[in-house]
Enzyme design. Structure first.
Site, PDB file in Angstrom:
ATOM      1  N   GLY A  54     -43.869  25.804  38.332  1.00  0.00           N
ATOM      2  CA  GLY A  54     -44.488  27.086  38.026  1.00  0.00           C
ATOM      3  C   GLY A  54     -43.379  28.032  37.572  1.00  0.00           C
ATOM      4  N   GLN A 203     -51.922  19.332  38.794  1.00  0.00           N
ATOM      5  CA  GLN A 203     -51.581  20.525  39.582  1.00  0.00           C
ATOM      6  C   GLN A 203     -52.839  21.301  39.993  1.00  0.00           C
ATOM      7  OE1 GLN A 203     -50.098  19.609  36.733  1.00  0.00           O
ATOM      8  NE2 GLN A 203     -47.994  20.307  36.590  1.00  0.00           N
ATOM      9  N   ASP A 244     -46.102  30.001  30.854  1.00  0.00           N
ATOM     10  CA  ASP A 244     -44.682  29.709  31.084  1.00  0.00           C
ATOM     11  C   ASP A 244     -43.780  30.472  30.132  1.00  0.00           C
ATOM     12  OD1 ASP A 244     -46.192  27.359  32.244  1.00  0.00           O
ATOM     13  OD2 ASP A 244     -44.149  27.078  32.985  1.00  0.00           O
ATOM     14  N   LYS A 255     -49.575  25.191  30.497  1.00  0.00           N
ATOM     15  CA  LYS A 255     -49.773  23.763  30.742  1.00  0.00           C
ATOM     16  C   LYS A 255     -50.683  23.128  29.682  1.00  0.00           C
ATOM     17  CE  LYS A 255     -48.227  21.796  33.230  1.00  0.00           C
ATOM     18  NZ  LYS A 255     -47.003  21.020  32.939  1.00  0.00           N
TER      19      LYS A 255
END
Ligand code: MRU
Length: 368
Positions: A54, A203, A244, A255
Protein backbone atom coordinates in the site's frame (compact mmCIF):
# COMPACT_ATOMS: atom_id res chain seq x y z
CA UNK A 1 -7.83 0.31 14.26
CA UNK A 2 -8.56 -2.54 16.63
CA UNK A 3 -7.41 -6.13 16.21
CA UNK A 4 -8.94 -8.55 18.72
CA UNK A 5 -9.85 -5.51 20.84
CA UNK A 6 -6.32 -4.00 20.91
CA UNK A 7 -5.47 -0.79 19.02
CA UNK A 8 -2.83 -1.16 16.31
CA UNK A 9 -1.06 0.94 13.75
CA UNK A 10 0.57 -0.91 10.87
CA UNK A 11 4.11 0.10 11.86
CA UNK A 12 5.73 1.06 15.17
CA UNK A 13 9.05 1.25 17.01
CA UNK A 14 9.82 -1.49 19.53
CA UNK A 15 10.46 -1.01 23.25
CA UNK A 16 14.21 -0.99 22.53
CA UNK A 17 13.68 2.34 20.71
CA UNK A 18 15.37 0.99 17.60
CA UNK A 19 13.72 -2.06 16.02
CA UNK A 20 10.72 -1.49 13.76
CA UNK A 21 7.63 -3.68 14.02
CA UNK A 22 5.09 -4.47 11.33
CA UNK A 23 2.03 -6.63 10.76
CA UNK A 24 3.18 -9.28 8.27
CA UNK A 25 0.49 -8.89 5.62
CA UNK A 26 1.60 -11.98 3.70
CA UNK A 27 0.12 -14.02 6.56
CA UNK A 28 -3.35 -12.43 6.47
CA UNK A 29 -6.19 -13.24 6.60
CA UNK A 30 -5.55 -16.62 8.21
CA UNK A 31 -2.87 -15.61 10.72
CA UNK A 32 -2.18 -12.34 12.53
CA UNK A 33 1.60 -12.19 12.89
CA UNK A 34 3.81 -9.23 13.78
CA UNK A 35 7.46 -9.09 12.87
CA UNK A 36 10.49 -7.17 14.15
CA UNK A 37 12.83 -5.61 11.57
CA UNK A 38 16.37 -4.79 12.64
CA UNK A 39 18.26 -3.72 9.52
CA UNK A 40 17.66 -1.67 6.41
CA UNK A 41 17.92 -4.94 4.45
CA UNK A 42 14.99 -6.29 6.53
CA UNK A 43 13.00 -3.17 5.65
CA UNK A 44 13.76 -3.53 1.94
CA UNK A 45 12.81 -7.21 2.04
CA UNK A 46 9.51 -6.37 3.77
CA UNK A 47 8.58 -3.91 1.01
CA UNK A 48 9.77 -6.09 -1.87
CA UNK A 49 7.96 -9.19 -0.65
CA UNK A 50 4.88 -7.20 0.33
CA UNK A 51 4.90 -7.94 4.05
CA UNK A 52 4.05 -4.25 4.09
CA UNK A 53 2.30 -2.82 1.07
CA UNK A 54 0.00 0.00 0.00
CA UNK A 55 1.50 3.29 -1.14
CA UNK A 56 1.48 5.26 2.16
CA UNK A 57 2.72 2.31 4.22
CA UNK A 58 5.53 1.64 1.73
CA UNK A 59 6.57 5.27 2.32
CA UNK A 60 6.44 4.87 6.12
CA UNK A 61 8.43 1.62 5.92
CA UNK A 62 11.07 3.31 3.76
CA UNK A 63 11.33 6.14 6.31
CA UNK A 64 11.99 3.63 9.09
CA UNK A 65 14.37 1.72 6.80
CA UNK A 66 16.53 4.86 6.72
CA UNK A 67 16.36 4.98 10.54
CA UNK A 68 17.61 1.39 10.80
CA UNK A 69 20.48 2.17 8.42
CA UNK A 70 21.51 5.32 10.32
CA UNK A 71 21.24 3.59 13.70
CA UNK A 72 23.86 1.14 12.47
CA UNK A 73 26.03 3.61 10.57
CA UNK A 74 25.16 7.33 10.40
CA UNK A 75 27.66 8.18 7.65
CA UNK A 76 26.83 9.87 4.32
CA UNK A 77 27.64 6.64 2.48
CA UNK A 78 25.21 4.68 4.64
CA UNK A 79 22.42 7.23 4.02
CA UNK A 80 22.96 7.20 0.27
CA UNK A 81 23.19 3.40 0.10
CA UNK A 82 20.04 2.95 2.22
CA UNK A 83 18.03 5.31 0.03
CA UNK A 84 19.22 3.55 -3.13
CA UNK A 85 18.38 0.12 -1.71
CA UNK A 86 14.90 1.19 -0.56
CA UNK A 87 14.05 3.10 -3.74
CA UNK A 88 14.78 -0.01 -5.80
CA UNK A 89 12.25 -2.18 -3.94
CA UNK A 90 9.06 -1.26 -5.81
CA UNK A 91 8.72 1.19 -8.70
CA UNK A 92 5.14 2.45 -8.85
CA UNK A 93 4.06 4.00 -5.53
CA UNK A 94 5.54 7.50 -5.49
CA UNK A 95 5.17 7.71 -1.69
CA UNK A 96 8.41 5.71 -1.52
CA UNK A 97 10.38 8.46 -3.27
CA UNK A 98 8.53 11.15 -1.30
CA UNK A 99 9.38 9.56 2.05
CA UNK A 100 13.04 9.07 1.15
CA UNK A 101 13.29 12.73 0.07
CA UNK A 102 11.77 13.76 3.42
CA UNK A 103 14.27 11.60 5.30
CA UNK A 104 17.25 12.94 3.35
CA UNK A 105 16.10 16.53 3.92
CA UNK A 106 15.74 15.89 7.66
CA UNK A 107 19.12 14.22 8.19
CA UNK A 108 21.73 14.88 5.51
CA UNK A 109 22.81 18.35 6.72
CA UNK A 110 23.25 17.20 10.34
CA UNK A 111 26.48 15.97 11.96
CA UNK A 112 26.51 12.16 11.67
CA UNK A 113 26.06 11.70 15.43
CA UNK A 114 22.77 13.59 15.41
CA UNK A 115 21.27 11.73 12.48
CA UNK A 116 19.77 8.62 14.12
CA UNK A 117 17.60 10.57 16.58
CA UNK A 118 16.57 13.05 13.88
CA UNK A 119 15.69 10.15 11.56
CA UNK A 120 13.46 8.39 14.12
CA UNK A 121 11.74 11.70 14.92
CA UNK A 122 11.12 12.38 11.22
CA UNK A 123 9.84 8.86 10.53
CA UNK A 124 7.42 9.21 13.46
CA UNK A 125 6.27 12.53 12.00
CA UNK A 126 5.75 10.91 8.58
CA UNK A 127 3.56 8.28 10.26
CA UNK A 128 1.59 10.79 12.35
CA UNK A 129 1.06 12.92 9.27
CA UNK A 130 -0.28 9.90 7.42
CA UNK A 131 -2.76 9.11 10.19
CA UNK A 132 -4.05 12.70 10.31
CA UNK A 133 -4.16 12.88 6.52
CA UNK A 134 -6.12 9.66 6.13
CA UNK A 135 -8.54 10.67 8.86
CA UNK A 136 -9.16 13.97 7.04
CA UNK A 137 -9.76 12.05 3.79
CA UNK A 138 -12.36 10.10 5.76
CA UNK A 139 -14.05 13.27 7.00
CA UNK A 140 -14.28 14.73 3.49
CA UNK A 141 -15.36 11.45 1.92
CA UNK A 142 -18.02 10.99 4.57
CA UNK A 143 -20.01 13.83 2.96
CA UNK A 144 -20.20 11.83 -0.29
CA UNK A 145 -21.45 8.72 1.49
CA UNK A 146 -23.97 10.81 3.41
CA UNK A 147 -25.21 12.38 0.14
CA UNK A 148 -25.71 8.91 -1.35
CA UNK A 149 -27.66 7.87 1.76
CA UNK A 150 -29.90 10.94 1.52
CA UNK A 151 -30.36 10.31 -2.24
CA UNK A 152 -31.60 6.79 -1.40
CA UNK A 153 -34.09 8.30 1.04
CA UNK A 154 -32.19 6.78 3.97
CA UNK A 155 -34.07 3.64 3.08
CA UNK A 156 -31.21 1.17 2.62
CA UNK A 157 -27.45 0.85 3.11
CA UNK A 158 -25.16 2.81 0.79
CA UNK A 159 -23.57 0.35 -1.64
CA UNK A 160 -19.85 1.02 -2.15
CA UNK A 161 -17.53 -0.87 -4.50
CA UNK A 162 -13.81 -0.86 -3.76
CA UNK A 163 -10.77 -2.53 -5.28
CA UNK A 164 -7.58 -3.95 -3.79
CA UNK A 165 -6.76 -2.79 -0.27
CA UNK A 166 -6.62 0.95 0.24
CA UNK A 167 -7.52 0.29 3.86
CA UNK A 168 -5.78 0.97 7.15
CA UNK A 169 -3.34 -1.84 6.37
CA UNK A 170 -2.21 0.07 3.27
CA UNK A 171 -1.51 3.19 5.33
CA UNK A 172 -0.48 3.78 8.94
CA UNK A 173 -4.12 3.93 10.06
CA UNK A 174 -7.62 4.62 8.64
CA UNK A 175 -6.78 3.91 4.98
CA UNK A 176 -7.60 6.17 2.05
CA UNK A 177 -10.55 4.54 0.25
CA UNK A 178 -11.76 2.94 3.47
CA UNK A 179 -11.53 6.05 5.66
CA UNK A 180 -14.90 7.44 4.41
CA UNK A 181 -16.38 3.96 4.85
CA UNK A 182 -15.19 3.67 8.47
CA UNK A 183 -16.30 7.25 9.19
CA UNK A 184 -19.77 6.56 7.74
CA UNK A 185 -20.12 3.26 9.59
CA UNK A 186 -19.03 4.90 12.87
CA UNK A 187 -21.49 7.79 12.26
CA UNK A 188 -24.35 5.32 11.99
CA UNK A 189 -24.82 5.55 8.22
CA UNK A 190 -25.49 2.02 7.02
CA UNK A 191 -23.00 0.92 4.39
CA UNK A 192 -22.41 -2.29 2.49
CA UNK A 193 -19.10 -2.78 0.71
CA UNK A 194 -18.57 -4.84 -2.43
CA UNK A 195 -14.98 -6.05 -2.09
CA UNK A 196 -13.30 -6.96 -5.39
CA UNK A 197 -11.00 -9.90 -4.73
CA UNK A 198 -8.10 -8.31 -6.71
CA UNK A 199 -6.25 -11.08 -8.46
CA UNK A 200 -3.52 -12.14 -8.44
CA UNK A 201 -2.52 -11.36 -4.82
CA UNK A 202 -6.10 -10.95 -3.64
CA UNK A 203 -5.57 -7.92 -1.42
CA UNK A 204 -9.34 -7.33 -1.53
CA UNK A 205 -10.40 -10.85 -0.57
CA UNK A 206 -7.59 -11.31 1.96
CA UNK A 207 -6.89 -7.92 3.47
CA UNK A 208 -9.81 -5.53 2.88
CA UNK A 209 -12.27 -8.25 3.86
CA UNK A 210 -10.22 -9.00 7.01
CA UNK A 211 -10.23 -5.32 7.97
CA UNK A 212 -13.98 -5.00 7.43
CA UNK A 213 -14.66 -8.14 9.49
CA UNK A 214 -12.63 -6.68 12.36
CA UNK A 215 -14.41 -3.32 12.20
CA UNK A 216 -17.84 -4.92 11.81
CA UNK A 217 -18.62 -3.35 8.42
CA UNK A 218 -21.09 -5.37 6.30
CA UNK A 219 -19.45 -6.48 3.06
CA UNK A 220 -19.47 -9.09 0.33
CA UNK A 221 -16.44 -10.35 -1.57
CA UNK A 222 -16.95 -10.61 -5.34
CA UNK A 223 -14.68 -11.70 -8.15
CA UNK A 224 -13.08 -8.76 -9.92
CA UNK A 225 -15.16 -9.30 -13.04
CA UNK A 226 -18.44 -8.80 -11.14
CA UNK A 227 -18.05 -5.02 -10.85
CA UNK A 228 -19.62 -4.18 -14.23
CA UNK A 229 -22.54 -6.54 -13.64
CA UNK A 230 -23.27 -5.02 -10.23
CA UNK A 231 -23.23 -1.51 -11.66
CA UNK A 232 -25.51 -2.44 -14.58
CA UNK A 233 -28.06 -3.70 -12.09
CA UNK A 234 -28.03 -0.61 -9.87
CA UNK A 235 -26.26 -2.41 -7.03
CA UNK A 236 -23.46 0.20 -6.60
CA UNK A 237 -24.03 3.80 -5.44
CA UNK A 238 -20.39 4.81 -5.62
CA UNK A 239 -16.92 3.38 -6.19
CA UNK A 240 -14.00 4.46 -4.03
CA UNK A 241 -10.44 3.28 -4.65
CA UNK A 242 -6.97 4.31 -3.59
CA UNK A 243 -4.00 5.20 -5.76
CA UNK A 244 -0.26 4.59 -5.83
CA UNK A 245 0.60 7.60 -7.94
CA UNK A 246 -1.59 10.41 -9.22
CA UNK A 247 -0.22 12.83 -11.79
CA UNK A 248 -0.42 16.62 -11.58
CA UNK A 249 -3.26 16.35 -14.14
CA UNK A 250 -5.25 13.81 -12.09
CA UNK A 251 -4.48 10.53 -13.90
CA UNK A 252 -4.68 7.79 -11.29
CA UNK A 253 -2.42 4.74 -11.14
CA UNK A 254 -3.76 2.00 -8.89
CA UNK A 255 -3.87 -1.78 -8.59
CA UNK A 256 -4.44 -3.63 -11.88
CA UNK A 257 -8.17 -3.82 -12.59
CA UNK A 258 -9.01 -0.33 -11.36
CA UNK A 259 -9.30 1.04 -14.91
CA UNK A 260 -11.96 -1.51 -16.04
CA UNK A 261 -14.00 -0.63 -12.93
CA UNK A 262 -13.77 3.07 -13.79
CA UNK A 263 -14.88 2.31 -17.37
CA UNK A 264 -17.86 0.33 -16.10
CA UNK A 265 -18.69 3.12 -13.65
CA UNK A 266 -18.70 5.71 -16.43
CA UNK A 267 -20.87 3.49 -18.65
CA UNK A 268 -23.39 3.12 -15.86
CA UNK A 269 -23.40 6.65 -14.43
CA UNK A 270 -21.87 5.50 -11.14
CA UNK A 271 -19.54 8.06 -9.48
CA UNK A 272 -15.93 6.91 -9.30
CA UNK A 273 -13.95 8.51 -6.47
CA UNK A 274 -10.29 8.13 -5.57
CA UNK A 275 -8.95 8.81 -2.06
CA UNK A 276 -5.37 10.02 -1.78
CA UNK A 277 -2.94 11.82 0.50
CA UNK A 278 -0.65 14.64 -0.68
CA UNK A 279 2.28 12.19 -0.69
CA UNK A 280 0.72 10.22 -3.57
CA UNK A 281 0.71 13.10 -6.05
CA UNK A 282 3.65 13.07 -8.47
CA UNK A 283 3.91 16.74 -9.38
CA UNK A 284 6.66 16.03 -11.94
CA UNK A 285 4.40 14.31 -14.50
CA UNK A 286 1.00 14.79 -16.17
CA UNK A 287 0.48 11.79 -18.45
CA UNK A 288 0.03 8.70 -16.29
CA UNK A 289 -0.13 6.14 -19.12
CA UNK A 290 3.12 7.38 -20.61
CA UNK A 291 5.10 8.33 -17.53
CA UNK A 292 4.23 6.07 -14.60
CA UNK A 293 6.45 2.97 -14.29
CA UNK A 294 4.20 -0.07 -13.96
CA UNK A 295 5.59 -2.81 -11.74
CA UNK A 296 5.74 -6.26 -13.32
CA UNK A 297 5.93 -8.98 -10.70
CA UNK A 298 6.81 -12.65 -10.91
CA UNK A 299 4.35 -14.69 -12.98
CA UNK A 300 4.23 -17.22 -10.15
CA UNK A 301 1.70 -14.91 -8.44
CA UNK A 302 -0.62 -15.62 -11.40
CA UNK A 303 0.08 -19.32 -11.85
CA UNK A 304 -0.23 -20.21 -8.16
CA UNK A 305 -2.65 -19.32 -5.40
CA UNK A 306 -2.48 -19.69 -1.60
CA UNK A 307 -5.25 -20.28 0.87
CA UNK A 308 -6.39 -22.29 3.87
CA UNK A 309 -7.44 -25.83 3.14
CA UNK A 310 -10.56 -27.33 4.71
CA UNK A 311 -8.33 -29.16 7.15
CA UNK A 312 -6.91 -25.86 8.35
CA UNK A 313 -3.39 -25.58 6.99
CA UNK A 314 -2.29 -22.78 4.64
CA UNK A 315 -1.19 -24.19 1.30
CA UNK A 316 -0.19 -23.03 -2.16
CA UNK A 317 -1.52 -24.74 -5.28
CA UNK A 318 -0.91 -24.37 -8.99
CA UNK A 319 -3.77 -22.99 -11.14
CA UNK A 320 -2.41 -23.15 -14.67
CA UNK A 321 -1.05 -25.99 -16.77
CA UNK A 322 2.70 -26.54 -16.76
CA UNK A 323 4.06 -24.77 -19.80
CA UNK A 324 1.70 -21.74 -19.79
CA UNK A 325 3.51 -18.42 -19.58
CA UNK A 326 2.08 -15.80 -17.22
CA UNK A 327 2.42 -12.01 -17.17
CA UNK A 328 1.85 -10.07 -13.99
CA UNK A 329 1.25 -6.34 -14.47
CA UNK A 330 0.63 -4.98 -10.99
CA UNK A 331 -0.98 -1.60 -11.75
CA UNK A 332 -2.97 0.25 -14.38
CA UNK A 333 -3.76 3.89 -15.07
CA UNK A 334 -7.24 5.37 -14.98
CA UNK A 335 -7.27 8.58 -17.02
CA UNK A 336 -8.46 11.66 -15.16
CA UNK A 337 -11.59 12.02 -17.31
CA UNK A 338 -12.98 8.78 -15.82
CA UNK A 339 -12.50 9.97 -12.22
CA UNK A 340 -15.51 11.82 -10.78
CA UNK A 341 -13.41 13.49 -8.07
CA UNK A 342 -10.34 13.12 -5.89
CA UNK A 343 -10.83 12.98 -2.13
CA UNK A 344 -7.80 14.47 -0.37
CA UNK A 345 -6.99 15.63 3.13
CA UNK A 346 -7.60 19.20 1.95
CA UNK A 347 -11.00 18.52 0.44
CA UNK A 348 -12.61 17.12 -2.70
CA UNK A 349 -11.51 18.32 -6.14
CA UNK A 350 -11.84 17.59 -9.82
CA UNK A 351 -9.20 15.21 -11.19
CA UNK A 352 -7.45 17.85 -13.30
CA UNK A 353 -4.56 20.30 -13.24
CA UNK A 354 -6.96 23.01 -12.07
CA UNK A 355 -8.62 20.80 -9.47
CA UNK A 356 -5.35 19.76 -7.82
CA UNK A 357 -3.99 23.31 -8.10
CA UNK A 358 -7.04 24.63 -6.24
CA UNK A 359 -6.14 22.45 -3.22
CA UNK A 360 -2.34 22.50 -3.45
CA UNK A 361 -1.44 25.90 -4.93
CA UNK A 362 2.05 25.83 -3.38
CA UNK A 363 2.89 22.52 -5.10
CA UNK A 364 1.10 23.19 -8.37
CA UNK A 365 3.19 26.33 -8.98
CA UNK A 366 6.25 24.13 -9.49
CA UNK A 367 4.44 21.20 -11.13
CA UNK A 368 5.03 19.75 -14.57
O1 MRU B 1 0.54 -3.89 -4.64
P1 MRU B 1 -0.07 -3.22 -3.44
O2 MRU B 1 -0.85 -4.14 -2.58
O3 MRU B 1 0.96 -2.42 -2.67
O4 MRU B 1 -1.08 -2.19 -4.07
C1 MRU B 1 -1.89 -1.41 -3.24
C2 MRU B 1 -2.87 -0.60 -3.98
O5 MRU B 1 -2.98 -0.66 -5.17
C3 MRU B 1 -3.68 0.36 -3.17
O6 MRU B 1 -4.91 0.56 -3.78
C4 MRU B 1 -2.93 1.68 -3.14
O7 MRU B 1 -1.64 1.53 -2.66
C5 MRU B 1 -3.64 2.69 -2.38
S1 MRU B 1 -3.08 2.71 -0.71
C6 MRU B 1 -4.05 3.49 0.36
Amino acid sequence: MNVHGAPYRTIWVGDDGRSVHIIDQTRLPHEFVTRALNTVADAAEAIRNMRVRGAPLIGAMAAYGVCLALAEDPSDASLIQACEMLLATRPTAVNLRWALDEMKAATSALPAGDRPDAAYAKAAAVCDDDVATCEAIGDHGLSLVREAWEAAGRSRPVEILTHCNAGWLATVDWGTATAPIYKAHDAGIPVHVWVGETRPRNQGASITAWELVHHGVPHTVVVDNAGGHLMQHGRVDLCITGTDRTTAAGDVCNKIGTYPKALAARDNGVPFYVGLPHSTVDWTIRDGVRDIPIEERDGIEVTEISGRTRSGEVATVRLTPDGSAAANFAFDVTPAHLVTALITERGICEASVEGLASLYPERARHAA
